[in-house]
Design a protein around this motif. Structure first.
Motif, PDB file in Angstrom:
ATOM      1  N   GLN A  61       0.855  -1.191   0.000  1.00 46.99           N
ATOM      2  CA  GLN A  61       0.000   0.000   0.000  1.00 46.99           C
ATOM      3  C   GLN A  61       0.888   1.236   0.000  1.00 46.99           C
ATOM      4  OE1 GLN A  61      -3.401  -0.044   0.246  1.00 46.99           O
ATOM      5  NE2 GLN A  61      -3.806  -2.168   0.854  1.00 46.99           N
ATOM      6  N   VAL A  62       0.741   2.070  -1.020  1.00 46.06           N
ATOM      7  CA  VAL A  62       1.498   3.321  -1.076  1.00 46.06           C
ATOM      8  C   VAL A  62       0.585   4.463  -0.652  1.00 46.06           C
ATOM      9  CG1 VAL A  62       2.608   4.977  -2.635  1.00 46.06           C
ATOM     10  CG2 VAL A  62       3.127   2.541  -2.816  1.00 46.06           C
ATOM     11  N   VAL A  63       1.032   5.236   0.346  1.00 51.45           N
ATOM     12  CA  VAL A  63       0.216   6.309   0.898  1.00 51.45           C
ATOM     13  C   VAL A  63       0.823   7.653   0.497  1.00 51.45           C
ATOM     14  CG1 VAL A  63      -0.649   7.304   3.056  1.00 51.45           C
ATOM     15  CG2 VAL A  63      -0.335   4.832   2.869  1.00 51.45           C
ATOM     16  N   ALA A 121      -1.361   8.900 -10.417  1.00 49.85           N
ATOM     17  CA  ALA A 121      -0.403   8.838 -11.527  1.00 49.85           C
ATOM     18  C   ALA A 121       0.681   7.798 -11.221  1.00 49.85           C
ATOM     19  CB  ALA A 121       0.224  10.209 -11.760  1.00 49.85           C
ATOM     20  N   PHE A 122       1.067   7.721  -9.948  1.00 45.63           N
ATOM     21  CA  PHE A 122       2.063   6.733  -9.512  1.00 45.63           C
ATOM     22  C   PHE A 122       1.551   5.324  -9.823  1.00 45.63           C
ATOM     23  CE2 PHE A 122       3.956   3.942  -6.309  1.00 45.63           C
ATOM     24  CZ  PHE A 122       5.275   4.355  -6.260  1.00 45.63           C
ATOM     25  N   LEU A 123       0.271   5.074  -9.452  1.00 44.30           N
ATOM     26  CA  LEU A 123      -0.315   3.745  -9.690  1.00 44.30           C
ATOM     27  C   LEU A 123      -0.358   3.446 -11.193  1.00 44.30           C
ATOM     28  CD1 LEU A 123      -1.659   1.263  -8.412  1.00 44.30           C
ATOM     29  CD2 LEU A 123      -3.853   2.439  -8.647  1.00 44.30           C
ATOM     30  N   LEU A 162       0.040  -4.052  -5.752  1.00 40.11           N
ATOM     31  CA  LEU A 162       0.164  -2.633  -5.387  1.00 40.11           C
ATOM     32  C   LEU A 162      -1.187  -1.924  -5.350  1.00 40.11           C
ATOM     33  CD1 LEU A 162       1.993  -0.091  -4.992  1.00 40.11           C
ATOM     34  CD2 LEU A 162       2.022   0.117  -7.483  1.00 40.11           C
ATOM     35  N   GLN A 163      -1.407  -1.163  -4.264  1.00 42.06           N
ATOM     36  CA  GLN A 163      -2.576  -0.275  -4.190  1.00 42.06           C
ATOM     37  C   GLN A 163      -2.103   1.076  -3.672  1.00 42.06           C
ATOM     38  OE1 GLN A 163      -6.197  -1.831  -2.315  1.00 42.06           O
ATOM     39  NE2 GLN A 163      -5.105  -3.770  -2.140  1.00 42.06           N
ATOM     40  N   VAL A 164      -2.841   2.135  -3.980  1.00 44.24           N
ATOM     41  CA  VAL A 164      -2.487   3.444  -3.423  1.00 44.24           C
ATOM     42  C   VAL A 164      -3.626   3.937  -2.546  1.00 44.24           C
ATOM     43  CG1 VAL A 164      -0.925   4.096  -5.289  1.00 44.24           C
ATOM     44  CG2 VAL A 164      -3.335   4.713  -5.455  1.00 44.24           C
TER      45      VAL A 164
END
Ligand code: NAP
Length: 287
Positions: A152-154, A163-165, A177-179
């Protein structure tokens, strides 16, 4: 260090470059290895990058590291990049070949070094990554290589996080991967086994800051691993908070050493004295 007519050149480019610790650890290692190399810092402004790379070819520099702001900008001047550098979208290590410069990114190896030393099975690990900048990309690739169940990217900016995802679309490094937005943090932390700070929050001179509020800190699980990519101060407030909750902590010095050791191994094709690199940095930083 003895400089002779046979001394070969390595270095690091950045803008600014004065803060770089790479010359300290690389020259300590080269001395220990008994190699006639010297590793120098080069302050290269963005508008002179192309001229600098041509100049490096002309003076037969053997290879160089790349730091901010050139990690993406260097790519057009390389004849090849590794799959991992292409996936992360940046290069931190370049070496000379017969047909031009080749590049890779050793930040993933550096990030993974202290985690792999734990010899854990990571397949049930839930990872939470704070921040969505350049270093977060290496951390995502690293967590994916470990086989983490959930990544999980916060981030604080919804557009940038999305945009990162999107930028990972189709990449084998981003299957789990999830944001998430920053307000999801308390919930995420209560389940997290590995929390990585890739933001600059808490870095000198803002040493009294942490990416976690006191409420967030209460959510940290005892036994979780807190990993801060920051290496000055050492430890950061984030790592002190994590320790107070019974977490295991890893500081950014280990990633710095790991990425440097991997680069030096590429350039010299020899085993590298990692402990010498570690001690040279610890001594320099007064640790
Ligand atoms: P970067 O590309 O500028 O990314 C920084 C990220 O942190 C961005 O996503 C940014 O958010 C976020 N951020 C910054 N301030 C924030 C705040 N107040 N609240 C929430 N999020 C915030 O920088 P980087 O190259 O990834 O480097 C990040 C850190 O990692 C630096 O401290 C660097 O020294 C360290 N690092 C260490 C190593 C090592 O070897 N140990 C290697 C690489 C980097 P936005 O996207 O919304 O702006």
């Amino acid at each position: 260090m003895r400089i002779t007519g046979r001394t070969k050149l390595l270095g690091v480019i950045g803008y600014p470059i004065e803060h770089s610790l790479s010359p300290i650890m690389h020259n300590a290692a080269l001395l220990e290895m008994g190699l006639e190399y010297v590793y120098l810092p080069f302050r290269i402004a963005p508008e002179t990058l192309e001229a600098a790379v041509s100049g490096f070819a002309a003076i037969a520099l053997q290879g160089f590291n790349i730091t901010i702001p050139h990690k993406q900008a260097i790519v057009p001047f390389l004849t090849s990049v590794t799959d991992v550098a292409a996936a992360i979208g940046s290069v931190n290590t370049v070496w000379r070949t017969e047909v031009g410069w080749s590049g890779t990114n050793t930040d993933v190896i550096g990030f993974l070094a202290p985690l792999q030393a734990l010899q854990k099975d990571w397949r049930s690990t839930r990872a939470v990554i704070l921040g969505n900048g350049g270093a977060a990309r290496a951390v995502v690739a690293g967590c994916s290589q470990l086989g983490c169940a959930d990544i999980q990217v916060v981030g604080r900016n919804p557009e940038k996080v999305n945009a990162f995802l999107q930028s990972w679309n189709g990449s084998p490094f981003a299957e789990n991967l999830q944001v998430r937005s920053w307000d999801a943090l308390p919930d995420l932390l209560s389940d997290a086994d590995l929390i990585v700070n890739t933001t600059p929050i808490g870095m000198t001179p803002q040493i009294d800051q942490s990416p976690l509020t006191s409420t967030d800190v209460q959510q940290l699980k005892k036994g979780a691993i807190a990993y801060d990519l920051i290496y000055v101060p050492n430890p950061t407030l984030f790592l002190q908070q994590a320790r107070s909750q019974g977490c295991m902590t890893i500081d950014g010095l280990e990633m710095l050493i790991g990425q440097g050791a991997a680069a030096l191994e590429i350039w010299t094709e020899r085993a590298v004295p990692v402990e010498t690199m570690r001690q040279s940095l610890r001594q320099h930083l007064g640790l």
